[in-house]
Design a protein around this motif. Structure first.
Motif: not given
Length: 212
Positions: A75, A78, A123, A127, A130-131, A157
């Motif tokens: 995190w 990231c 960001a 997302m 990743c989705g 993830l």
């Protein structure tokens, strides 16, 4: 870390232990029952060598980091990578716009709202990426008609976030600005995608049916 979480870095099979501790401080690396190779050769390596192998996109290095270490900085990494990407986009935006003496523009530049907007955009794109990876793996495996091991979304993830470390390279690309900066940025994006694919491959489960 629980022993059940260990994996062989060569064949991705489960392992009960990475090494066995004998008396007088004697350690012996465990041999994998499946491939007959050391379960994790990297436990004897210097962290710098592990980092180099990860930069070279070696699947074994990703498996070592994901399964056989307690590294939990995905995190933080990231957020740092998002800041790097946001700064890159913001700097390009600043170069393409002319400075104005309008008080409203001065206030806007002082508060740097554009930078926060670029951070939010980066960001959202991460997302979405990743989705998209999750959906692609589920749909692809469904079309193959196979029944692999259950997918651990949290672990996948984590693999994707850790493998985005290549975005840090945008910092020297911005500092040493030259005519080939667009080419460098394109190569950085290609490197990040390669790292993502290797991390997914190293993760195993669903992706093993696609990449092996």
């Amino acid at each position: 870390m629980e022993k059940s979480a260990f994996r062989c870095v060569e064949c991705n099979k489960n392992a009960l232990e990475l090494h066995r501790d004998y008396s007088n401080g004697i350690l012996k690396i465990t041999i994998c029952d499946s491939c007959q190779k050391p379960v994790d050769k990297y436990i004897e390596y210097d962290p710098v060598i592990i980092l180099i192998d990860a930069i070279l996109c070696k699947t074994q290095a990703f498996r070592h980091i994901l399964f056989n270490t307690s590294l939990n900085i995905h995190w933080k990494l990231c957020v740092f990578c998002l800041l790097c990407e946001a700064y890159l986009r913001w700097s390009v935006l600043q170069q393409g716009s002319e400075q104005s003496s309008d008080p409203a523009d001065i206030i806007r530049y002082t508060k740097e709202w554009d930078f926060y907007g670029m951070f939010g955009l980066a960001a959202l794109e991460l997302m979405a990426f990743c989705g998209g990876v999750f959906c692609f793996l589920w749909l692809s495996v469904g079309l193959l008609g196979a029944r692999p091991q259950p997918l651990d979304p949290q672990q996948l993830l984590r693999a994707l976030l850790l493998s985005c470390y290549g975005k840090v390279l945008v910092i020297p690309a911005v500092i040493w600005e030259h005519d080939y900066s667009p080419l460098c940025l394109g190569l950085i994006k290609l490197f990040v995608l390669t790292s993502n694919s290797q991390a997914i491959r190293g993760r195993g489960t669903f992706s093993s049916l696609l990449f092996q």
